[in-house]
Design an enzyme around this catalytic site. Structure first.
Site, PDB file in Angstrom:
ATOM      1  N   ARG A  99       6.511 -14.714  -4.441  1.00 26.58           N
ATOM      2  CA  ARG A  99       7.272 -13.606  -3.856  1.00 26.58           C
ATOM      3  C   ARG A  99       8.449 -14.140  -3.044  1.00 26.58           C
ATOM      4  NH1 ARG A  99       7.873  -8.159  -4.668  1.00 26.58           N
ATOM      5  NH2 ARG A  99       7.633  -6.900  -2.804  1.00 26.58           N
ATOM      6  N   ASP A 114      11.797  -3.861   0.019  1.00 25.79           N
ATOM      7  CA  ASP A 114      10.372  -3.489  -0.079  1.00 25.79           C
ATOM      8  C   ASP A 114       9.693  -3.550   1.298  1.00 25.79           C
ATOM      9  OD1 ASP A 114      10.362  -2.877  -2.733  1.00 25.79           O
ATOM     10  OD2 ASP A 114       9.236  -4.620  -3.398  1.00 25.79           O
ATOM     11  N   GLY A 120       7.711   0.121  -9.787  1.00 23.12           N
ATOM     12  CA  GLY A 120       7.687   0.372  -8.350  1.00 23.12           C
ATOM     13  C   GLY A 120       6.256   0.645  -7.901  1.00 23.12           C
ATOM     14  N   GLU A 137      13.340  -6.468  -8.148  1.00 24.35           N
ATOM     15  CA  GLU A 137      13.163  -5.216  -7.394  1.00 24.35           C
ATOM     16  C   GLU A 137      13.893  -4.064  -8.073  1.00 24.35           C
ATOM     17  OE1 GLU A 137      11.567  -2.700  -5.723  1.00 24.35           O
ATOM     18  OE2 GLU A 137      13.541  -2.312  -4.881  1.00 24.35           O
ATOM     19  N   GLU A 196      14.781  -7.715  -2.960  1.00 24.43           N
ATOM     20  CA  GLU A 196      13.361  -7.549  -2.643  1.00 24.43           C
ATOM     21  C   GLU A 196      13.105  -7.177  -1.187  1.00 24.43           C
ATOM     22  OE1 GLU A 196      10.650  -6.887  -5.045  1.00 24.43           O
ATOM     23  OE2 GLU A 196      11.897  -8.503  -5.810  1.00 24.43           O
ATOM     24  N   THR A 253      11.385  -4.005 -12.573  1.00 21.00           N
ATOM     25  CA  THR A 253      10.364  -5.024 -12.829  1.00 21.00           C
ATOM     26  C   THR A 253       9.990  -5.182 -14.301  1.00 21.00           C
ATOM     27  OG1 THR A 253       9.548  -4.487 -10.603  1.00 21.00           O
ATOM     28  CG2 THR A 253       8.094  -5.779 -11.939  1.00 21.00           C
ATOM     29  N   SER A 270       4.349  -5.723  -1.861  1.00 27.44           N
ATOM     30  CA  SER A 270       4.649  -5.386  -3.255  1.00 27.44           C
ATOM     31  C   SER A 270       3.596  -4.432  -3.792  1.00 27.44           C
ATOM     32  CB  SER A 270       4.628  -6.682  -4.074  1.00 27.44           C
ATOM     33  OG  SER A 270       4.740  -6.400  -5.450  1.00 27.44           O
ATOM     34  N   SER A 271       3.925  -3.781  -4.912  1.00 27.07           N
ATOM     35  CA  SER A 271       2.935  -2.993  -5.645  1.00 27.07           C
ATOM     36  C   SER A 271       2.576  -3.672  -6.959  1.00 27.07           C
ATOM     37  CB  SER A 271       3.483  -1.612  -5.967  1.00 27.07           C
ATOM     38  OG  SER A 271       3.778  -0.933  -4.790  1.00 27.07           O
ATOM     39  N   THR A 307      10.013  -9.663 -11.021  1.00 24.28           N
ATOM     40  CA  THR A 307      10.950  -8.612 -10.595  1.00 24.28           C
ATOM     41  C   THR A 307      12.172  -9.161  -9.888  1.00 24.28           C
ATOM     42  OG1 THR A 307      11.036  -6.505  -9.393  1.00 24.28           O
ATOM     43  CG2 THR A 307       9.850  -8.280  -8.315  1.00 24.28           C
TER      44      THR A 307
END
Ligand code: GLY
Length: 604
Positions: free
Chosen positions: A135, A466, A512, A446, A463, A426, A490-491, A444
């Site tokens: 990430r 987020d 998302g 984003e 990102e 993503t 994140s999801s 991703t």
């Protein structure tokens, strides 16, 4: 599959066939970058044979069947690049690198070197699950008020997104290198061949890329490098146009030669910093130190019990595995199989389980390296059973009934609730190799086209949006607030479903925060309703995160609008463009690719 995509693909195959015959353990010869003559269609038979069957299967709603290996990804050219590596004896980690490098070229709006990713790995030799966190991180100079104006009010979403302010330190290049270092079998440089070839020789712009450029033309026009690439001569790229990206090819050659170090320092890093720090109107604070210090983190997988399975994925800073696991865990006591996919009662249960899970997500989930989190408690079976009992009713939960729970937690501190915005974006890659390894990676930049800043041939992420734009609510801090060095929540839900210690389903999606609903629904469709992997992905979506029940437009989900409204749900019909890619593993491999997007599954 639209005919126009098929035509575009075949045109690409003729104009720029992949280097399919290169062995995965050899370095691409310079000649591989030369335009082949029409009489020497390098790789063309492989390309046509593979994609033809896969496209047919997808159009017919059938899974692709294979014995030895399988790759499913968001663009056929990327899937072919992965297939070339797997066929030559490469591992799933090797193939993932090749797929990601091509996705960064042909689906640049969704993922790439300028972004981040989470990877779940099942090791066929040891039987172990590993998760890697690639990430993005907030720059060291970022403050909690990064996305607030001078009065402390949150910025408008796109005012924050577009420009340098939203760019986090990219993690994808380091993740590719780390995955290859741990699990690769092929020469690193060979993994770059197809991406370099396509970047130099050109590829056909896909219908989806062309449509998204058209939609986003105004934002893409704000920065010269981005405008030159996506709006050549001031006009949006057209579907089927041949697009070359020599700057990306140059970056790939640097990474092939120097590894990720060639990204985090030197000319590529300098270009990134220049783009971010000089972005007109909205510069960012990313520094050379941020790039130099970036690290991939291995984290414990998060697994939740569901029926006969363990559903395993990425823990914090992703909320993916926890929230998918909570939804499934709350539903474990209900007989969804008997209700079936047409039952409004089944969707009442799924929708309200999701609302309760999102209530916990909003309060507790963030980067647990920075804030205390009840990670284990959130998926503890007894807690989820108790939360699941809230669903034992006949109508929708009233809004005041959808509150965060109190998961078992040896900690007195509570966070304020947060429902920050996350728009669909993503890409997801699922791979199984001939050695019994399985890989699930969601990747991703984003938002579609990320920050809209381009450097060294790729787009930079946004990102950091987020994170919660607010730091506190009523004086109580929000767990997902911005902090220097922190990773935004994140999801992304790269998932491997295990049974008796073996992987049986590899799955994930873009979308998302709706990713969570897409993945949970597809697992239910496969595990409870007996759908094959392609049918499970294709089944219409119904997603409820914060109260409104989103029903997929133009599908049979519409028939559920009335009964769900009668139960008390607010219903909204809309496009729900997931991009699920999944592989079912038994005595054979069955691959599925989301009919809502351009991806395919390929296997042999
Ligand atoms: N930026 C999408 C996600 O991380 O969920």
């Amino acid at each position: 599959m639209p005919r126009s995509l098929l035509a575009a693909l075949l045109c690409t195959a003729l104009a720029a066939p992949l280097a399919a015959q290169q062995s995965a353990d050899t370095v691409a010869p310079e000649s591989a970058t030369q335009q082949p003559s029409a009489a020497e269609p390098v790789g063309l038979p492989s390309y046509q044979a593979l994609t033809g069957a896969a496209l047919e299967a997808k159009a017919a709603g059938r899974p692709v069947e294979a014995q030895d290996w399988m790759v499913a990804a968001a663009n056929p050219l990327a899937a072919v690049a992965g297939a070339n590596i797997l066929r030559a004896g490469g591992s799933a980690a090797d193939a993932m690198v090749a797929v990601q490098l091509v996705l960064g070229l042909v689906e640049p709006q969704s993922s790439g070197l300028g972004g981040g990713a989470f990877l779940v790995w099942y090791d066929g030799a040891t039987g172990e699950l590993t998760t890697l966190d690639g990430r993005e991180t907030a720059p060291r100079a970022a403050t909690p008020r990064l996305f607030q104006d001078e009065t402390g009010e949150p910025l408008k979403f796109f005012d924050a997104v577009v420009g340098g302010r939203s760019v986090g330190t990219p993690g994808t290049p380091a993740l590719l290198e780390e995955a290859h270092r741990r699990w690769g079998r092929s020469n690193w440089q060979s993994l770059f061949s197809d991406a370099i070839f396509l970047a130099e020789q050109g590829f056909a712009v896909s219908p989806r890329l062309a449509a998204l450029v058209q939609e986003d033309a105004e934002r893409l026009s704000r920065f010269p490098a981005t405008a030159d690439y996506f709006l050549p001569g001031g006009e949006p790229l057209q579907e089927g146009a041949t697009l070359r990206n020599p700057a990306y090819a140059e970056t790939l050659r640097t990474l092939a030669r120097e590894g990720a170090a060639g990204f985090y320092a030197g000319p590529v890093a300098a270009e990134i910093l220049r783009a971010v720090r000089t972005a007109e109107g909205n510069p960012g604070v990313l520094s050379a130190v941020d790039l130099a210090l970036y690290q991939v983190i291995e984290r414990d997988p998060v697994c939740a019990a569901y029926r006969a399975y363990e559903v395993c994925g990425m823990g914090p800073p992703s909320s993916g595995a926890l929230t998918v696991g909570q939804i499934l865990g709350m539903l474990d006591g209900y007989d969804l199989a008997a209700l079936g996919p047409q039952s409004a009662e089944a969707w009442r249960l799924i929708g309200d389980a999701s609302r309760l899970a999102f209530a916990d997500r909003g309060r507790y989930m963030a980067d647990s390296d920075f804030v205390p989190m009840p990670t284990d408690g959130l998926v503890e079976p007894a807690y989820l059973e108790e939360r699941g009992m809230i669903l034992d009713r006949t109508d929708a939960l009233p809004e005041e009934g959808v509150a965060p729970g109190e998961p078992p937690w040896d900690h007195a501190f509570l966070w304020a609730d947060d429902a920050s915005l996350e728009l669909p974006s993503t890409s997801h890659i699922s791979i199984v190799d001939r050695y019994g390894n399985a890989l699930s990676m969601t990747t991703t930049i984003e938002n579609g086209f990320g920050s809209r800043l381009m450097a060294a041939g790729f787009l930079l992420n946004n990102e950091l949006t987020d994170f919660s734009f607010r730091t506190h609510r009523n004086g109580v801090p929000i767990a997902n607030r911005v902090e220097p060095g922190k990773r935004p929540r994140s999801s992304m839900s790269p998932t491997i479903v295990m049974q008796d210690g073996k992987p049986v389903l590899v799955i994930g999606s873009p979308g998302g925060s709706r990713i969570i609903g897409y993945v949970a629904k597809s697992i239910i469709a496969w595990a409870d309703w007996g759908l094959d992997v392609q049918q499970a992905l294709a089944l219409p979506h119904l997603v409820n995160r914060f109260g409104t029940y989103d029903l997929e437009a133009g599908t049979e989900a519409g028939a559920l609008a009335e009964p769900l409204s009668a139960m008390g749900f607010e219903v909204n019909t809309r496009d729900l463009t997931s991009g699920l890619h999944a592989i079912e593993i038994s005595d054979r491999l069955l691959g599925g690719a989301d009919p809502r997007r351009e991806g395919i599954a390929l296997g042999e």
